[in-house]
Every structure is written in C-alpha cells, then in structure tokens.
Design an enzyme around this catalytic site. Structure first.
Site, PDB file in Angstrom:
ATOM      1  N   GLU A  59      -8.450 -10.955  -8.947  1.00  0.00           N
ATOM      2  CA  GLU A  59      -7.627  -9.779  -8.619  1.00  0.00           C
ATOM      3  C   GLU A  59      -6.363  -9.716  -9.483  1.00  0.00           C
ATOM      4  OE1 GLU A  59      -6.982  -9.988  -4.389  1.00  0.00           O
ATOM      5  OE2 GLU A  59      -9.002  -9.276  -3.946  1.00  0.00           O
TER       6      GLU A  59
ATOM      7  N   HIS B 121      -2.276  -5.427   0.961  1.00  0.00           N
ATOM      8  CA  HIS B 121      -3.481  -6.159   0.571  1.00  0.00           C
ATOM      9  C   HIS B 121      -3.051  -7.558   0.180  1.00  0.00           C
ATOM     10  CE1 HIS B 121      -7.112  -7.450  -1.508  1.00  0.00           C
ATOM     11  NE2 HIS B 121      -6.288  -7.941  -2.423  1.00  0.00           N
TER      12      HIS B 121
ATOM     13  N   LYS C 116       0.828  -1.206   0.000  1.00  0.00           N
ATOM     14  CA  LYS C 116       0.000   0.000   0.000  1.00  0.00           C
ATOM     15  C   LYS C 116       0.868   1.263   0.000  1.00  0.00           C
ATOM     16  CE  LYS C 116      -4.045  -2.284   1.974  1.00  0.00           C
ATOM     17  NZ  LYS C 116      -5.234  -2.134   2.848  1.00  0.00           N
TER      18      LYS C 116
ATOM     19  N   ASN D 105      -2.712  -0.480   6.657  1.00  0.00           N
ATOM     20  CA  ASN D 105      -2.264  -1.775   7.189  1.00  0.00           C
ATOM     21  C   ASN D 105      -1.285  -2.498   6.256  1.00  0.00           C
ATOM     22  OD1 ASN D 105      -4.087  -2.423   5.257  1.00  0.00           O
ATOM     23  ND2 ASN D 105      -5.488  -3.558   6.577  1.00  0.00           N
TER      24      ASN D 105
ATOM     25  N   TYR E 113     -12.418  -2.876  -4.307  1.00  0.00           N
ATOM     26  CA  TYR E 113     -13.010  -2.856  -2.969  1.00  0.00           C
ATOM     27  C   TYR E 113     -14.533  -2.749  -3.028  1.00  0.00           C
ATOM     28  CZ  TYR E 113      -8.418  -2.399  -0.675  1.00  0.00           C
ATOM     29  OH  TYR E 113      -7.150  -2.623  -0.184  1.00  0.00           O
TER      30      TYR E 113
HETATM   31  N1  UDP Z   1     -10.534  -1.290   6.160  1.00  0.00           N
HETATM   32  C1  UDP Z   1     -10.672  -0.162   6.952  1.00  0.00           C
HETATM   33  N2  UDP Z   1     -11.452  -0.251   8.089  1.00  0.00           N
HETATM   34  C2  UDP Z   1     -12.065  -1.415   8.449  1.00  0.00           C
HETATM   35  C3  UDP Z   1     -11.919  -2.543   7.622  1.00  0.00           C
HETATM   36  C4  UDP Z   1     -11.144  -2.455   6.483  1.00  0.00           C
HETATM   37  O1  UDP Z   1     -10.131   0.894   6.661  1.00  0.00           O
HETATM   38  O2  UDP Z   1     -12.755  -1.440   9.490  1.00  0.00           O
HETATM   39  C5  UDP Z   1      -9.673  -1.204   4.955  1.00  0.00           C
HETATM   40  C6  UDP Z   1      -8.281  -1.805   5.214  1.00  0.00           C
HETATM   41  O3  UDP Z   1      -7.321  -1.027   4.523  1.00  0.00           O
HETATM   42  C7  UDP Z   1      -8.435  -3.201   4.607  1.00  0.00           C
HETATM   43  C8  UDP Z   1      -9.314  -2.880   3.407  1.00  0.00           C
HETATM   44  O4  UDP Z   1     -10.246  -1.919   3.878  1.00  0.00           O
HETATM   45  O5  UDP Z   1      -7.188  -3.767   4.280  1.00  0.00           O
HETATM   46  C9  UDP Z   1     -10.045  -4.084   2.845  1.00  0.00           C
HETATM   47  O6  UDP Z   1     -10.836  -4.637   3.844  1.00  0.00           O
HETATM   48  P1  UDP Z   1     -10.981  -6.221   4.013  1.00  0.00           P
HETATM   49  O7  UDP Z   1     -12.104  -6.467   4.950  1.00  0.00           O
HETATM   50  O8  UDP Z   1     -11.033  -6.855   2.663  1.00  0.00           O
HETATM   51  O9  UDP Z   1      -9.623  -6.611   4.804  1.00  0.00           O
HETATM   52  P2  UDP Z   1      -8.272  -7.335   4.325  1.00  0.00           P
HETATM   53  O10 UDP Z   1      -8.670  -8.429   3.365  1.00  0.00           O
HETATM   54  O11 UDP Z   1      -7.384  -6.298   3.682  1.00  0.00           O
HETATM   55  O12 UDP Z   1      -7.673  -7.872   5.598  1.00  0.00           O
HETATM   56 MG    MG Z   2      -9.856  -8.249   1.680  1.00  0.00          MG
END
Ligand code: UDP
Ligand code: MG
Length: 153
Positions: A126, A115, A9, A112, A49
């Site tokens: 993807e 991805h 990221k 975080n 997303y």
């Molecule tokens: N995200 C966020 N707040 C939340 C949950 C997700 O900002 O409460 C963002 C975070 O950057 C995350 C991305 O949205 O990596 C995609 O969410 P997902 O639930 O797919 O999580 P991931 O697969 O990345 O763990």
């Molecule tokens: Mg995800």
C-alpha cells in the site's frame, strides 16, 4: 522500524477532524515520515480495494473515497502496523470501542474516518501504491530513548 499507511478519508477532511486524528498518532509516539493530500481516482481505488470488488457496497465505497481529497500518511514505529490498526478500531464505527478513532468519531461502517494497513506485507504494498521513495523524509528522533526500550526497534 515498521511503517504503515494511514489514509484520512474524505469525511475526515470535510468534518475538520484531520488535526485530531493526526494528533492521536503523534501523541502515541509514532513518527510521521511521509504525508500528502490527494484526490483519489477510480483506478487506484479498484487496486486498493480489490479484495472488496464483488461486494454490493463497492460502488458506494469508491464514491465515498472520491467525494473529497484524502490525506495519505506513513507512520513509523515498533510494531506500527498492529498498533495503528488497533487505534483505528473495528471497521463498523458504531461497533468500534470508544477510545478508538472510529469508536470516537464515526457512526458508519463505510464512512469510518481512516484506512489503516492490516499486515506488514500489505503495508509495504500500500505504501508503494501511494508514495515514491523521494516522498519519505529522514530526520532525527531525539526522544527515542523516552519512547522505547533498547530492544524495541
Ligand atoms: N466497508 C463498507 N461496508 C462494509 C465493510 C467495509 O463500506 O460492510 C468499507 C469501509 O469503508 C472499510 C473499507 O470498506 O474501511 C475497507 O474494508 P475492510 O474490510 O478492508 O475494512 P478496514 O480494513 O478498513 O477495517
Ligand atoms: Mg482493510
């Protein structure tokens, strides 16, 4: 062998953590088969997303993902999708277990670090979103026998 998408990221690039994060996947034994740097657009993020489009944080998430370029990587290995996902750790980096990438480098549920694809089916979708067939490199893996048993492929 299975393939998965990792996106480093914008914060990872800005904080100078690109090498550290890529190094973890290399040391694990995963094979890098495609990589590029790209400035993401609102259109591609709406698609990537889509499952989060109704969440209140969606505009912030998009802005964060466009704040600087990202590094797109395709890693290949036996059960690579699950392995890479477990290396990333929980979405909220404050709750991610130390030793995981998010657990070691992050403090945020949004910012975080990486991805990672969450299933083999989504990994295919993807990877097709960000890479074309010509982006993938084929090259020998001379250490294969030291990384895997014969039935792990
Ligand atoms: N995200 C966020 N707040 C939340 C949950 C997700 O900002 O409460 C963002 C975070 O950057 C995350 C991305 O949205 O990596 C995609 O969410 P997902 O639930 O797919 O999580 P991931 O697969 O990345 O763990
Ligand atoms: Mg995800």
């Amino acid at each position: 062998m299975e393939r998965t998408l990792v996106i480093l990221k914008p914060g990872t690039l800005q904080r100078g953590l690109v090498g550290e994060v890529i190094s973890r996947f290399e040391k694990k034994g995963l094979k890098l088969v495609a990589m590029k740097m790209k400035q993401l657009t609102p259109e591609i993020l709406d698609e990537h997303y889509a499952h989060l489009k109704d969440k209140p944080f969606f505009p912030w998430l998009k802005a964060g993902m466009m704040a600087a370029p990202v590094i797109l990587c395709c890693w290949e290995g036996f059960e690579a999708v699950r392995t890479v996902r477990e290396m990333a750790g929980a979405t909220n980096a404050r709750k991610a277990v130390p030793g995981t990438i998010r657990g070691d480098y992050g403090m945020s549920s949004q910012e975080n670090i990486v991805h990672t694809s969450d299933s083999p089916e989504n990994a295919k979708i993807e990877l097709d979103r960000f890479f074309s067939p010509g982006d993938y490199c084929e090259y020998p893996s001379p250490l294969q026998q030291y990384l895997y048993a014969p039935d792990e492929k």
